[in-house]
Enzyme design. Structure first.
Site, PDB file in Angstrom:
ATOM      1  N   ASP A  33       0.856  -1.184   0.000  1.00  0.00           N
ATOM      2  CA  ASP A  33       0.000   0.000   0.000  1.00  0.00           C
ATOM      3  C   ASP A  33       0.895   1.238   0.000  1.00  0.00           C
ATOM      4  OD1 ASP A  33      -1.745   2.204   0.909  1.00  0.00           O
ATOM      5  OD2 ASP A  33      -3.173   0.618   1.364  1.00  0.00           O
ATOM      6  N   GLN A  98     -15.381   2.222   1.742  1.00  0.00           N
ATOM      7  CA  GLN A  98     -14.713   1.584   0.603  1.00  0.00           C
ATOM      8  C   GLN A  98     -14.336   2.671  -0.380  1.00  0.00           C
ATOM      9  OE1 GLN A  98     -16.931  -1.465  -1.495  1.00  0.00           O
ATOM     10  NE2 GLN A  98     -15.242  -1.859  -2.888  1.00  0.00           N
ATOM     11  N   HIS A 104     -10.843  -5.901  -2.443  1.00  0.00           N
ATOM     12  CA  HIS A 104      -9.458  -6.040  -2.003  1.00  0.00           C
ATOM     13  C   HIS A 104      -9.405  -6.277  -0.508  1.00  0.00           C
ATOM     14  CE1 HIS A 104     -10.466  -1.750  -1.639  1.00  0.00           C
ATOM     15  NE2 HIS A 104      -9.529  -1.652  -0.703  1.00  0.00           N
TER      16      HIS A 104
END
Length: 124
Positions: A33, A98, A104
């Protein structure tokens, strides 16, 4: 909600946007990330067009669902997060924040993570 083929994860899967890959096969892509919340913070996505967890579980074949979650566990172990614990996070819809309309899972670990939600008095 219809799948948006131009969401950021779709572009990462297609190679249009660079990512720091951790794992990739025909069905799954895992990458670090860019806004890490902990020392271990990976995102794991199925390569199919699934908007959310609900969409994935409703529409993917059972073997794809099982295979995806087995790979999530293997990736967590590859990152060493299994040694002291980790959290899996997936958000479904607006109220869950989200932000990308592609299913994911976040793997987060590498430090004590504290309460599940801000304001929780204790760790569950």
């Amino acid at each position: 909600m219809a799948y948006d083929k131009n969401n950021i994860f779709a572009k990462i899967i297609r190679g249009e946007i660079q990512s720091k890959k951790i794992y990739e096969d025909d069905d799954v892509l895992a990458f670090h990330d860019i806004a890490q919340a902990a020392p271990v913070h990976a995102i794991v996505v199925p390569k199919g067009e699934y908007v959310s967890f609900d969409d994935f579980v409703r529409n993917a074949a059972a073997e794809k669902i099982a295979g995806f979650f087995k790979k999530v566990q293997a990736i967590a172990a590859q990152l060493g997060a299994d040694k002291n614990g980790y959290r899996l996070i997936t958000n479904h819809g607006k109220n869950a924040s989200q932000s990308v309309p592609h299913f994911h899972v976040h793997i987060i670990g590498g430090r004590p993570l504290g309460a599940l939600l801000p304001g929780d008095a204790h760790v569950r």
